[in-house]
Enzyme design. Structure first.
Site, PDB file in Angstrom:
ATOM      1  N   CYS A 135     -22.838  10.784 -11.939  1.00 37.79           N
ATOM      2  CA  CYS A 135     -23.988  10.496 -12.806  1.00 37.79           C
ATOM      3  C   CYS A 135     -23.839   9.166 -13.539  1.00 37.79           C
ATOM      4  O   CYS A 135     -24.827   8.518 -13.860  1.00 37.79           O
ATOM      5  CB  CYS A 135     -24.244  11.640 -13.790  1.00 37.79           C
ATOM      6  SG  CYS A 135     -22.755  12.302 -14.516  1.00 37.79           S
TER       7      CYS A 135
ATOM      8  N   ASN B 238       0.831  -1.205   0.000  1.00 43.09           N
ATOM      9  CA  ASN B 238       0.000   0.000   0.000  1.00 43.09           C
ATOM     10  C   ASN B 238       0.864   1.254   0.000  1.00 43.09           C
ATOM     11  O   ASN B 238       2.007   1.258   0.478  1.00 43.09           O
ATOM     12  CB  ASN B 238      -0.966   0.001   1.187  1.00 43.09           C
ATOM     13  CG  ASN B 238      -0.258   0.259   2.498  1.00 43.09           C
ATOM     14  OD1 ASN B 238      -0.123   1.398   2.938  1.00 43.09           O
ATOM     15  ND2 ASN B 238       0.216  -0.803   3.119  1.00 43.09           N
TER      16      ASN B 238
ATOM     17  N   ALA C 140       0.437   4.289   1.382  1.00 47.70           N
ATOM     18  CA  ALA C 140       0.653   5.088   2.589  1.00 47.70           C
ATOM     19  C   ALA C 140       1.897   4.610   3.318  1.00 47.70           C
ATOM     20  O   ALA C 140       2.745   5.410   3.734  1.00 47.70           O
ATOM     21  CB  ALA C 140      -0.561   4.998   3.508  1.00 47.70           C
TER      22      ALA C 140
END
Lengths: 351, 599
Positions: B198, B143, B145
């Site tokens: 949308c 990951n 981070a």
């Protein structure tokens, strides 16, 4: 000794829920069909030193049906330190036997067997029970013999070694190796010319892929090693040729002449012999000794663990590809130079 | 960055007279020169992560001769790890990866000195002092981070870092050395793919849109509601042009139980007691009919087809539940099958909510069967509504859970390359290090505070001038800051700068559940730390390469990244930012040699 000649090829293979859970992350990569073929494959692995242990691990984790570990040599302190399957108190035992327990624990769903005979002593039909054979630490003559035996029966043949910082892999998948490749499906747009990007046909999934069938042919090990370097065409390709190809030739000759690989214990003597063999081999090929400078010598002893990992990884994956008949195989050599950190795939033999 | 390994033969080669001298001087310990072998046994290294790459790396390190190794991993072992994390067996499932890895390695190398930490590397206990204990740090993470964090710690401690990643058949290794190479954060990394609201709410065209919608729906019904995860038709869709005559049609089509715009999805669901049939009809019939009134959307698109619960069950039941030779998860059911699955999972999740008590919220987790069932069912029903081919649970799980396929061999090769780079990196201590003023991350605030060579430069040297805006975050990634620079002649004597404005708040409460959701979603690329020690999360290693070949499943946005509250990362989308990335000429040509991409 009559052996059954039928080899299950993945039909009627039902993957259990337990296997599906364990193999989930690889099924998501190469698909269920490939996993089924693996699951029906039997492999022979000769030589359980550093490289052999890596290949064993990779095949067992991949989930082949059966793996036979064949090695006639005994565990020494040096050989034990080179790999991670042999327990610390196993000095003196047979190398394959000592590796068995930990190998089996890697994946209980694979049938791991041991054979303590010398591979040279095996009759021809011994090899016919396997779908693929992987030879490490073998003499050139043995490799050529086994390759000739197997390739015509559609048994996939692989050879590989690690010597110091260097390593190689060779494959012969036969005259007609069939495989599939997954390609993205070409999505045709709708018929109206004015449509914007949103206008797709209702039922088309742009993420779908299609399997394309291919066939490829390989030459024998004998051909690959007996390239004629005296003709003009070969000479002009010399610049592009990895030096590791010639290094391999020298080491195979050393192995034949001495019956063993260069050893750290006899560094001085072996280095001398190595340089001499280099001169002989290159001269026989009509090539200059400068192709392999002296500096190579001290980096060819024993087996570097990270180089075993790299070559074992590539070799393992090529075996998986060949057995599962999925994805384009390397053709037909892979050379790895651990000093430079560079790997190269190259073809030697008739085109 | 390339250093040559010392060899007695190099000395002979350098001296022409002795070019072909006898190689008698070298002393080997196995394959290594004695000096190198000795230095390996005394140096201390840190391995961050004990998963796919980590297991292979630990094995390679001890077999190569490294003796002092510390390994840290916050995760526990899962059955899906066993196809490649070979230090673990089935009996170890649930246990600490770092701990079991250590034990397994000691079995074949009892003389190794290994310390295992079942912990997060982002725990403040592992401060710069801790990092300074090591000669080399190797990442085996999954990951962003954590990678960012370790990158910064290694820069601060001035310790070389070897970064790596794998995904499927691809892998990469990079060496990061302060003052010599660019760091992990120098290059902007691809961010998670997001989809416009949308598309999710009105006009999905791909299965992934439906899957994202289904995950949003889960949160709206059972989890933490998020304003950016609306599932109802989006009347603010720019494609829709409002026509007063449509109002009547909309009113008729809208939900019988009330104006859907005023009541939250969760409130509405509560009011019906989470009745699965009512839920079904609202989501797959009423809301669809509402969408149909927005007819501009359907002029060039195939219009959605609403489903009705009763009608579906009146159809002849087809061979949907045929079990054949397939695995359950690989089957693609029919509409009835997914309707049933929807019904069952809603009831199960409803019970879970009730059990947890008042105000309870569930967190989506791909490995939680009813949660996964719910998303599978809801996504497929929506796919059916929008005329897409439905997908098996297996495929939905890949996309919803951001699962990155992984195999043993890629990790084995990459871990081998890591150790080879490690040897070169350590060996550079014997050589003269080139003194190169490679600027690295010149605008990261922390570099200016620890005596980095930039102190003597002017901001203008970096293209920063009056009116420039700097985007930065703090060392611990708690804050996102947007700093406007205004030149002033009116500061007091000896005052070099003044900060005007409110002190930023730490990212609000959302940071905790945001992490939780992202973990559970397996969304490792979101740069959120994976702090769960239960680790239901996906453990697979992530490719850190800017590659077009990155499989779409790994770049999928399924969770909160579209939120405006998202912490921004180094997007480098301003010209100023781009000019600040000074890289000296030395670099790119040599860079690639340290990287092998394998196919």
């Amino acid at each position: 000794l009559a052996l059954a000649l039928s080899r299950p090829r993945g039909e009627d293979n039902i993957i259990s829920e337990e296997e599906a859970a364990q193999y989930d992350r690889q099924i998501r990569l190469w698909g269920l069909d490939a996993q089924k073929r693996l699951r029906g494959s039997r492999v022979l692995l000769v030589g359980l030193r550093g490289l052999g242990a890596e290949v064993a691990k990779n095949l067992i984790l991949a989930g082949v049906k059966g793996l036979t570990l064949l090695d006639h040599e005994q565990v020494t302190e040096e050989s034990r330190r080179a790999q991670f399957l042999i327990p610390v108190d196993a000095d003196g035992q047979n190398q394959a036997q000592a590796s068995l327990e930990r190998a089996q624990l890697l994946n209980p769903m694979v049938e791991v067997k041991v054979d303590t005979d010398a591979v040279e002593s095996k009759p021809d039909d011994f090899f016919f029970q396997f779908d693929a054979v992987c030879l490490t630490r073998c003499s050139k003559d043995l490799m050529v013999r086994v390759d000739q035996l197997c390739a015509s029966r559609n048994i996939k043949v692989f050879c590989g070694d690690v010597y110091g910082y260097h390593g190689y892999m060779f494959s012969d998948l036969g005259q007609e190796h069939h495989y599939v490749e997954e390609k993205p499906k070409v999505v045709k747009g709708s018929n109206e010319a004015n449509d914007g990007p949103e206008a797709k046909k209702g039922k088309v999934d742009p993420n779908e892929t299609t399997m394309v069938k291919k066939t490829i042919s390989f030459c024998s090990l004998k051909e690959a090693l007996e390239v004629d370097w005296t003709n003009e065409k070969a000479k002009s390709s010399l610049k592009r040729t990895p030096a590791d190809y010639f290094l391999l030739q020298v080491l195979l000759k050393f192995r034949t002449d001495k019956g063993r690989d260069p050893q750290p214990d006899s560094f001085a003597e072996d280095s001398q012999l190595f340089l001499q063999i280099r001169d002989d081999v290159l001269e026989t090929m009509g090539l200059s000794s400068e192709l392999l400078p002296n500096t190579f010598v001290s980096y060819c002893f024993s087996e570097m663990a990270p180089v075993c990992a790299v070559v074992g990884g590539v070799l393992g994956q090529e075996l998986v590809k060949a057995l599962s008949q999925r994805d384009a195989p390397h053709r037909n050599f892979f050379f790895f130079d651990g000093l430079k950190g560079s790997g190269v795939v190259d073809y030697f033999g008739s085109k | 960055m390339r250093t040559s390994l010392l060899s007695p033969l190099d000395q002979t080669a350098a001296c022409p007279r002795r070019r072909n001298a006898e190689p008698t001087m070298a002393q080997l310990v196995g394959p290594l020169r004695k000096e190198l072998a000795d230095s390996l046994s005394s140096c201390r290294v840190l391995v961050v992560g004990a998963g796919g790459i980590g297991c292979e790396l630990l094995k390679n390190l001890v077999l190569t001769g490294f003796k002092n190794i510390e390994v840290i991993d916050l995760d526990t072992i899962d059955v899906s790890n066993l196809n490649r994390q070979f230090l673990f067996q089935k009996k170890h499932v649930g246990k600490s990866k770092a701990q079991v890895a250590k034990e397994s390695v000691l079995r074949f190398c009892p003389s190794a000195n290994i310390t295992a930490y079942h912990d997060s590397i982002m725990n403040p206990d592992y401060n710069v002092e801790f990092f300074r204990n090591f000669q080399l740090v190797m990442n085996a993470l999954d990951n962003r981070a954590a990678r960012n964090h370790v990158n910064r710690m290694c820069l601060a401690a001035d310790i070389p870092l070897i970064e790596s990643g794998t995904a499927g058949y691809l892998g990469q290794v990079t060496v990061i050395k302060k003052g010599q190479t660019e760091c992990y954060e120098c290059q902007p990394k691809p961010t998670q793919k997001t989809f416009p609201g949308c598309t999710i709410r009105n006009t999905p065209s791909e299965p992934i849109h439906c899957i994202v919608w289904a995950k949003y729906l889960f949160n709206q019904l059972f989890g933490e509601e998020d304003a950016d995860q609306e599932v109802s038709p989006d009347t603010a869709d720019p494609e829709v042009a409002w026509n007063p005559a449509d109002a009547a049609a909309r009113a008729t089509a809208s939900n019988k139980d009330g104006d859907i715009k005023r009541v939250s999805t969760k409130e509405w669901a509560r009011s019906t007691g989470y009745d699965p049939v009512k839920l079904f009809n609202k989501l797959f019939k009423d809301d669809i009919m509402y969408l149909l009134t927005m007819d501009k959307l359907w002029k060039k698109r195939k219009a959605p087809l609403p489903l009705d619960w009763t009608e579906i069950h009146q159809l002849e039941s087809s061979q949907e539940e045929a079990f054949g030779t397939g695995l359950k998860d690989q089957q693609v059911l029919g509409v009835q099958g997914y309707a049933q699955l929807f019904h069952r999972s809603v009831e199960t999740l409803r019970s879970q909510l009730i059990e947890k008590g008042e105000g309870a919220e569930l967190v989506w987790d791909k490995d939680d069967p009813p949660a996964m069932d719910f998303v599978t069912a809801a996504a497929n029903l929506r796919m059916n509504v929008f005329s897409m081919n439905m997908k098996s649970r297996f495929d939905v799980k890949s996309m919803a859970g951001n699962i990155i396929p992984a195999i043993a061999t890629t990790n084995a090769v990459i871990a081998g390359l890591i150790v080879l780079e490690a040897l070169k990196t350590l060996n550079s201590d014997f050589d003269q290090c080139r003194t190169v003023n490679l600027q690295c991350c010149s605008f990261h605030a922390q570099h200016n505070f620890d005596g980095f060579p930039n102190n003597n430069k002017f901001l203008s040297d970096f293209g920063i001038r009056n009116g420039s805006r700097l985007q930065a975050d703090d060392f611990l990634q708690d804050y996102t800051l947007l700093v406007n620079l205004i030149h002033s002649e009116e500061l007091e004597k000896d005052v070099e700068f003044e900060v005007v404005g409110d002190a930023p708040d730490k990212a609000p409460v959302s940071s905790v559940p945001e992490e939780g959701k992202n973990i559970a979603n397996g969304n490792k690329d979101s740069a959120q730390p994976s702090t769960s020690s239960k680790a239901a999360a996906e453990d697979d290693d992530v490719l850190i390469v800017d590659s077009d070949e990155e499989p779409s499943s790994s770049t999928m946005e399924t969770s909160l990244e579209s939120s405006n509250r998202k912490r921004k990362h180094h997007d480098a989308d301003t010209d100023d930012a781009a000019s600040k990335r000074k890289r000296l000429d030395q670099q790119p040509a040599d860079d690639d040699e340290d990287i092998i991409a394998l196919d």
